[in-house]
Design a protein around this motif. Sequence first.
Motif, short mmCIF file in Angstrom:
data_model
loop_
_atom_site.label_atom_id
_atom_site.label_comp_id
_atom_site.label_asym_id
_atom_site.label_seq_id
_atom_site.Cartn_x
_atom_site.Cartn_y
_atom_site.Cartn_z
N UNK A 177 0.82 -1.21 0.00
CA UNK A 177 0.00 0.00 0.00
C UNK A 177 0.86 1.27 0.00
N UNK A 178 2.06 1.17 0.52
CA UNK A 178 2.97 2.33 0.57
C UNK A 178 3.39 2.77 -0.82
N UNK A 179 3.46 1.85 -1.78
CA UNK A 179 3.95 2.17 -3.12
C UNK A 179 2.85 2.89 -3.89
N UNK A 180 2.76 4.18 -3.62
CA UNK A 180 1.70 5.05 -4.15
C UNK A 180 2.34 6.31 -4.72
N UNK A 181 2.02 6.72 -5.93
CA UNK A 181 2.69 7.88 -6.53
C UNK A 181 2.44 9.18 -5.79
N UNK A 182 3.44 10.06 -5.87
CA UNK A 182 3.38 11.43 -5.34
C UNK A 182 3.38 11.49 -3.81
N UNK A 183 3.69 10.41 -3.13
CA UNK A 183 3.74 10.42 -1.67
C UNK A 183 5.09 9.89 -1.17
N UNK A 184 6.16 10.26 -1.86
CA UNK A 184 7.54 9.99 -1.46
C UNK A 184 8.00 8.55 -1.64
N UNK A 185 7.12 7.62 -1.94
CA UNK A 185 7.55 6.24 -2.18
C UNK A 185 7.77 6.04 -3.67
N UNK A 186 8.84 5.35 -4.06
CA UNK A 186 9.06 5.10 -5.48
C UNK A 186 8.05 4.09 -6.02
N UNK A 187 7.70 4.25 -7.28
CA UNK A 187 6.77 3.31 -7.91
C UNK A 187 7.36 2.67 -9.16
N UNK A 188 8.48 3.19 -9.66
CA UNK A 188 9.08 2.68 -10.89
C UNK A 188 10.55 2.34 -10.68
N UNK A 189 11.04 1.41 -11.47
CA UNK A 189 12.43 0.96 -11.39
C UNK A 189 13.29 1.94 -12.18
#
Length: 261
Positions: A177-189
């Motif tokens: 759930x943490x892997x969410x765009x625009x909230x400091x967690x990366x989503x892409x390699x």
Amino acid sequence: MEIGYTVGAELEFYICSARGGMVADLASGKFPQKRFEILAGYKPQVLALLEELKLNGFDISAESGPGQFEVQFKPNSDKAALTKEIEKFKEISQEIQVKHELAISFAAKPFGGQPGNGLHIHYCSNLFDPYGLIANNGAMQAKNDADNQYVLWALGGMLVNMKRHNAVFFPTEDSYRRIEPYLNAPTKICWGRNNRSCALRIPDSKPKRIEHRVAGADAEPLAVIEAVVADAEYGINNRIEPPPPIFGNAWDAQYQNETIL
């Protein structure tokens, strides 16, 4: 080839009410431009808790989420020793929270719509800057100095192997759930220079290092550290070239990089 290295870590956490509620005023801040204020009713307790953590030798700073903070661990060439420091902090913080009638959360995503908690690993090899600051009489070089081949190969190894470690980096549903765009967690390699939207970041500050920003705070520290180190060594030993760096928001659709999940 045997590769000398040091690893550091940053662990994010939320300070919550004793029942797990938010202690910050959501009307006081606006992510990511402004930090949130702690509610007046909780401020004395929160400040006392933070002071006690600092008196125990931990380096604490405020983070972007409402009531979110980060503890920074000094670099160490011993993976087990760094892991022990992280575990020590978790144990001490759990003891101190009771005294101050608060709760410390290391959940990867304790609050929906807010930044999650990450475990960021900083990897530095003597190959990255073989001359170092000592040879330069302690003088800092330009912040945007070129990345040598070893830095790039380590990045390549981390990127090409990243998905292999998803079970390590994301051990719980909260981790995903943490892997969410625009909230400091990366989503892409991908990687970038001082770019916090990327999975891998090369900070401006010295020493030259790679910040691996993928794992959640609920991940097992030693397993995460071992995965990061192994991937860097794989990249260096096999001369894995990374793709070009990302300069904008890696979350944006214009960047077609493979997703982490």
